[in-house]
Design an enzyme around this catalytic site. Structure first.
Site, PDB file in Angstrom:
ATOM      1  N   HIS C  38      14.471  78.948  14.873  1.00 41.83           N
ATOM      2  CA  HIS C  38      14.314  78.238  13.535  1.00 41.83           C
ATOM      3  C   HIS C  38      12.999  79.217  12.898  1.00 41.83           C
ATOM      4  O   HIS C  38      13.091  79.531  11.746  1.00 41.83           O
ATOM      5  CB  HIS C  38      13.968  76.734  13.695  1.00 41.83           C
ATOM      6  CG  HIS C  38      14.024  76.276  12.336  1.00 41.83           C
ATOM      7  ND1 HIS C  38      15.045  75.573  11.816  1.00 41.83           N
ATOM      8  CD2 HIS C  38      13.220  76.095  11.101  1.00 41.83           C
ATOM      9  CE1 HIS C  38      14.797  74.992  10.671  1.00 41.83           C
ATOM     10  NE2 HIS C  38      13.428  75.471  10.232  1.00 41.83           N
ATOM     11  N   HIS C  84      19.356  71.928   6.226  1.00 42.30           N
ATOM     12  CA  HIS C  84      19.039  70.677   6.967  1.00 42.30           C
ATOM     13  C   HIS C  84      20.045  69.819   7.778  1.00 42.30           C
ATOM     14  O   HIS C  84      20.390  68.628   7.380  1.00 42.30           O
ATOM     15  CB  HIS C  84      18.454  69.711   6.110  1.00 42.30           C
ATOM     16  CG  HIS C  84      17.052  69.421   6.531  1.00 42.30           C
ATOM     17  ND1 HIS C  84      16.355  67.979   6.093  1.00 42.30           N
ATOM     18  CD2 HIS C  84      15.994  69.880   7.325  1.00 42.30           C
ATOM     19  CE1 HIS C  84      15.110  67.998   6.971  1.00 42.30           C
ATOM     20  NE2 HIS C  84      14.955  69.252   7.530  1.00 42.30           N
TER      21      HIS C  84
END
Ligand SMILES: Nc1ncnc2c1ncn2[C@@H]1O[C@H](COP(=O)(O)OP(=O)(O)O)[C@@H](O)[C@H]1O
Ligand SMILES: [Mg+2]
Lengths: 222, 81, 734, 81
Positions: C38, C84
């Site tokens: 990430h 998300h």
């Protein structure tokens, strides 16, 4: 016309309505921060849309207890015109300036779209410019816009001619008797869920909302 | 002290949230749900240690802020925190 | 413990080499998040570097919080898209809400006032037991957050596909407006400057999953367990106003929102970009819980927080602004010239790491790729013909094409008072406040095309974005992206990724459409089943004059509808990957339609010119479902029937012409009086470029008249098209 | 039977509503409010008359619909309707 717009933390239509007011009146709109208690001299005080104090607990409940709203209540009692749009309407009912309450929409969802309204009377400072009974199109955008009061209170409000606007198409939120806006007893305080400032510019698809501000402008520039 | 406050809709006030819960329970296979009323539950922890004073305070909080008399009732219990 | 922190083979050894000692627990946590996929983009970086990121309008490309584009008059557009996905699957309402909050912070961090949000959503099949609940939660979460903050949510896209049953995608995009001389960056150069924390207090929200397994915590203790991140849009609204108020002055040297890995990544990014170091004193960090450890404070993902470096001496004035907005403000550290990040908690050193080890020295992989076999071209005759009327009714009421009104009516798409074209068309149009200029905004990708042929799919996503912007009359100026894929350690997935990037790159080059920001989300798979490759593209276009735009809903009686584009090209007789194919055969297969980038460019430029000349006010492009669907969408939106539809093929069935998903095509409404002139200019244009231009329908009446079939009443079609999603959400249909 | 159900946020989960109430109470002049946690209160009326069965049903309703196990706890009381 001297107009003031109250800005609460969480207000988000304050700039929009100030812009419309400025366009109609040709002079800047005073912005009043929620912590200020001395309001400028005003012909019209506006409580704008948004989510004052996050609208936690009940929409408008926190703002209704803010110092500035106490000052607005004083002015209203002295006869100053007050306009509450959407969250501003919720604040005015919570503060007791207008009857009833605004509850969660019947379908439990936020709804943003144009609705058609009937102008119930066109003899108030807010509606003089509208043609009687001619439906107007104005957008709504809210989750808590279901107007509620008990039957007696509704009868009284109707009997006193204090219903300002009604939804004429589908009732978008379950409001009792299709009520979209109400006046105070002296007809100088108006609260409504629809956003007249959102259709007051031909580039945005309509101008029906503009007449409300023009009516006020005319009323205060006699 | 700690106040446990329930805020409920008055009788006769329509409760679409309650209605939606009934439907959802039914579609989950719960039959025999006769009614659902939805409300709020609020816990307030107070520095106040005197029960009588705490009670008066909480009463006033409920009346002035936590409930709206147009459509809601409230009730609460107090206990040592 | 080390495994619980998610290190890949060899990574921990690398950490030891860099640190030359065993890490503390806090250091282990810091390395773990900074070297995570990430934060480090370790599998994707080699490919991302190949994207075209420059152009005359680009002020700042990828690498900062968001991309910055010059739109003239001293104004800049700042925008980005972000995923998300996982949090939204776990807790759809909060996951989606905090996704919106996070992307807005990326934009206002750079000095822009957010003026529009979009969202690209992919859910599992409607039959899947979780889907309804996820749709309800995600849409409510996005709506409640954006509505409260007061930024209009003006567009997006929504797909239902069994490929997302176990991994939904929630991609949020935010677009902001700034002055070109007031753009803020994250590089904190120079020593001795105060590091300031503002916003909400820090709690145990969303702390890296590793904590769950770490020895220090008792798993049974509810008290200490990391919790779901909860968004507070009210605080976000205050944070926007406070930051913009402070940004009006010149006291901010660097600023960075706290996103994933909160205080850790924000402080390290600021220091490493600025070539400085930072020392922080964690006891000064505003905290929601009394007993948080250094590990927890550094890894917390509490929302609505920012970190800034101020000019020394300006702290008091800055603090006054944040106090006015009732936000926390604390000086939590200082920049240094050590090149290291030093974390102290009540005097004890909890971490001391060279920032280079965390940022520049982070692992990078060039992972192996393995192609799938190329799919076959599916010709019209390979797909059975269904009566056109029946097919149209079914398609328009299908989950793929049914109206998304149920979604966008839950979003305040008008607040801020500049939404010129609302959701429901090809792009939303948002006026640049106080001017006659506007931005066109859209997001697009067709994942089934990407699965069938990742290169063509990548190209198509960019081309469709460009086309949707063109269809409202905008000059497409730049894109952002959100690249959602499965596990990159599988060569097949890495191949999908690489090929999509290659397609995106070629399309961006051909269309002068640089990538200025983006986000990568990998490991979207469950039990070895990956999502379809989903490189969502968010596009921004510029409209110089809002009086010269086109809309889907401006059709007027007797207008002629022209098809402009390459409808008779080699894909005209194909039905591979079309919705029609799935309707008649029950599945998608074969080669997707190809985008001819030269042709795309030429057709689009021609259509845009017609809009700018004021010759047309009503345009819609062809995409999912093909020409007949596009015609029906235009008719429904305008509430006018089509009294005549013509096909150019010699004989029926016209199913490929009606439903083939040819690329690079537009429907353009033209008045009778303008028709000859348009044909003439098309003829002149096509002496230089390939361009088809033919009348395919005429507006009028209250029905859609397909040759040889019973006319379709608009009201009947509307009921079907508008009905599916609300009925599905009410549990009344699948 | 009637179930009175309280749904509360788990410890540590941010409660912006609770915080807003604290602020509002303070500005109304209530000092000494140490903490507010907000939750839901739901009354479910059941046709079921057997307490054990009713308890099992309500337990399952809470788990499957009325609370969100990721961030909420629930507790309830049962009584004769
Ligand atoms: N999740 C969403 N949020 C807001 N608007 C959406 C969403 N999904 C779809 N829409 C809107 O619905 C319309 C149709 O979407 P789509 O079929 O994807 O358009 P196109 O084919 O032109 O890309 C568009 O205006 C789009 O903005
Ligand atoms: Mg389109």
């Amino acid at each position: 016309m001297r107009a003031s717009v109250v800005v609460f933390p969480g207000s988000n239509c304050d700039r929009d309505i100030a812009r419309t007011l400025a366009a109609v009146t040709g002079r800047p709109t005073a912005m009043v921060w929620h912590a200020d208690t001395d309001l400028p001299e005003s012909d019209l005080i506006v409580l704008p849309g948004g989510f004052s104090y996050g609208d936690y607990l009940r929409s408008g409940a926190m703002a209704a207890h803010s110092p500035v709203v106490r000052a607005v209540v004083e002015r209203a009692k002295a006869g100053v015109a007050v306009l509450g749009v959407c969250n501003g309407f919720q604040v005015l009912t919570e503060a007791g300036l207008l009857p009833g309450a605004l509850m969660r929409n019947a379908l439990l969802k936020y709804v943003c779209r144009d609705v058609t309204l009937s102008v119930e009377r066109n003899d108030t400072i807010f509606t003089k410019g509208y043609e009687e009974r001619k439906p107007i199109m104005i957008p709504i955008a809210h989750k808590d816009g279901c107007y509620f009061a008990d039957e007696d209170a509704l009868d009284r409000v109707e009997g006193e001619g204090r219903v300002a606007f009604r939804y004429t198409g589908d009732n978008p939120n379950g409001s009792r008797r299709n009520i979209a806006g109400v006046y105070s007893e002296n007809l100088r305080v108006l609260g409504l869920m629809p956003h007249p400032e959102r259709l007051a510019d031909p580039a945005l698809g309509g101008t029906d909302g503009e007449m409300l501000f023009k009516s006020l402008f005319v009323a205060f520039n006699r | 002290m700690k106040a446990r406050i329930k805020v409920t809709l008055k009788n006769g006030v329509l409760d679409p949230q309650g209605r939606a819960i009934v439907n959802a329970l039914e579609s989950l296979g719960f039959n025999g749900v006769k009614d659902v009323r939805s409300g709020k539950y609020i816990e307030v922890t107070l520095a106040e240690t005197d029960p009588a004073k705490a009670r008066a305070d909480v009463e006033r909080m409920c009346r002035e802020l936590l409930s709206n008399p147009v459509m809601e009732n409230f009730q609460f219990e107090l206990e040592e925190a | 413990m080390i495994a619980a922190h998610g290190f890949k083979a060899g990574e921990y050894e690398r950490l030891l080499e860099l640190l030359i000692r065993e890490p503390t627990l806090t250091e282990l946590g810091i390395f773990s998040v900074m070297w995570s996929e990430h934060c480090s983009y370790k599998s994707s970086k080699v490919w991302l570097k190949t994207l075209p990121t420059t152009g005359p309008r680009v002020i700042c490309g990828p690498g900062e919080n968001a991309g910055v584009i010059d739109i003239g008059d001293g104004q800049a557009v700042i925008f980005k898209m972000e995923s998300h996905n996982h949090p939204s699957f776990i807790e759809p309402y909060q996951g989606a809400a905090t996704g919106v909050g996070g992307i807005m912070r990326d934009v206002f961090t750079m000095g822009a006032r957010p003026i529009a949000n979009l969202n690209a959503l992919r859910f599992g099949s409607p039959e899947h037991p979780k889907t309804r609940h996820l749709v309800a939660g995600v849409v409510a979460g996005i709506g409640d957050y954006g509505n409260c903050v007061g930024v209009p949510t003006v567009g997006g896209e929504t797909n239902f596909d069994a490929g997302y049953n176990g991994n939904i995608l929630v991609n949020a995009m935010c677009v902001g407006l700034a002055r070109t001389d007031k753009i803020f960056y994250s590089a904190a150069s120079g020593a001795g400057n105060p590091v300031v924390y503002v916003g909400s207090k820090t709690g145990r929200d969303g702390i890296h999953g590793a904590t769950m397994a770490s020895a220090e915590f008792d798993e049974k203790s509810d008290e200490k367990r990391p919790t779901v991140q909860v968004g507070d849009p009210f605080t976000e609204k205050l944070l926007i106003e406070a930051c913009l108020e402070l940004m009006a002055g010149d006291t901010i040297l660097a600023i960075q929102d706290m996103g994933a890995a909160g205080l850790t990544s924000s402080s390290i990014e600021m220091a490493s970009k600025g070539g400085s170091g930072v020392e922080m004193w964690l006891e000064r960090v505003p905290q929601r819980e009394a007993t948080m450890t250094a590990y927890e404070i550094m890894l917390s993902e509490s929302q609505e927080r920012m970190l800034m470096v101020l000019r020394p001496g300006s702290e008091a004035a800055a603090e006054a602004i944040f106090r006015k907005w009732e936000l926390d403000f604390a000086v939590v550290g200082i920049t240094t010239d050590t090149g290291s990040i030093v974390i102290k908690h009540h005097g004890a050193v909890e971490a001391d790491i060279p920032t280079a080890a965390l940022a520049d020295e982070a692992p990078q992989y060039n992972r192996p790729t393995a192609p799938r076999a190329a799919p076959a071209v599916i010709r019209a005759q390979d797909v059975p013909a269904m009566p056109l009327r029946e097919a149209l009714l079914k398609l328009m009421a299908s989950p793929h094409l049914a109206s998304r009104r149920w979604i966008w009516e839950q979003y305040d798409h008008m607040v801020m008072g500049d939404t010129v074209v609302r959701p429901g068309g090809d792009s939303a149009v948002v006026r640049v406040d106080g001017s006659n200029k506007a931005l066109a905004l859209t997001c697009d990708v067709t994942p089934r095309y990407c699965y069938a042929d990742p290169y063509e799919g990548g190209k198509q996503a960019v081309a469709e974005t460009w086309r949707n912007l063109t269809a409202v009359g905008a000059d497409p100026i730049a894109i952002t992206n959100c690249l959602n894929f499965g596990n990159p350690e599988r060569p097949e997935i890495m191949w999908e990724f690489a090929e999509c990037i290659r397609g995106i790159t070629d399309a961006c080059r051909a269309l002068d459409f640089p990538v200025v920001s983006g986000n990568v989300s990998l490991y979207n798979e469950t039990n070895g089943v990956a999502i379809p490759p989903t490189p969502a593209i968010g596009g921004v276009g510029l409209i110089p004059d809002i009086s010269r735009i086109a809309r889907i809903n401006a059709l007027e009686p007797d207008d002629h509808i022209l098809l402009i584009g390459n409808h008779q090209g080699d894909s005209a007789l194909e039905l591979g990957q079309s919705l029609y194919q799935q309707l008649t055969i029950g599945k998608f297969y074969g080669k997707p339609p190809r985008v001819d980038l030269d042709h795309e460019h030429n057709a689009g430029n021609f259509v845009r010119r017609l809009i700018r000349q004021g010759v047309t006010r009503c345009v819609h492009d062809l995409s999912d479902g093909g020409m007949l669907v596009a015609l029906a969408e235009m008719a429904l939106a305008s509430n006018i029937g089509l009294k005549h539809i013509g096909f150019s093929g010699e004989f029926p069935p016209y199913h490929a012409e009606a439903f083939g998903e040819d690329q690079g095509c537009y429907l353009v409404a033209i008045k009778d009086t303008e028709l000859d002139a348009v044909f003439e200019s098309a003829q002149i244009y096509s002496s230089e470029y390939v361009l088809t231009c033919l009348v395919v329908a005429q507006a009028g009446g209250d029905s859609i008249v397909i040759p040889g079939e019973v006319p379709i009443k608009l009201d009947e079609l509307r009921t079907l098209h508008e009905g599916w999603l609300p009925q599905y959400m009410n549990g009344k249909s699948i």
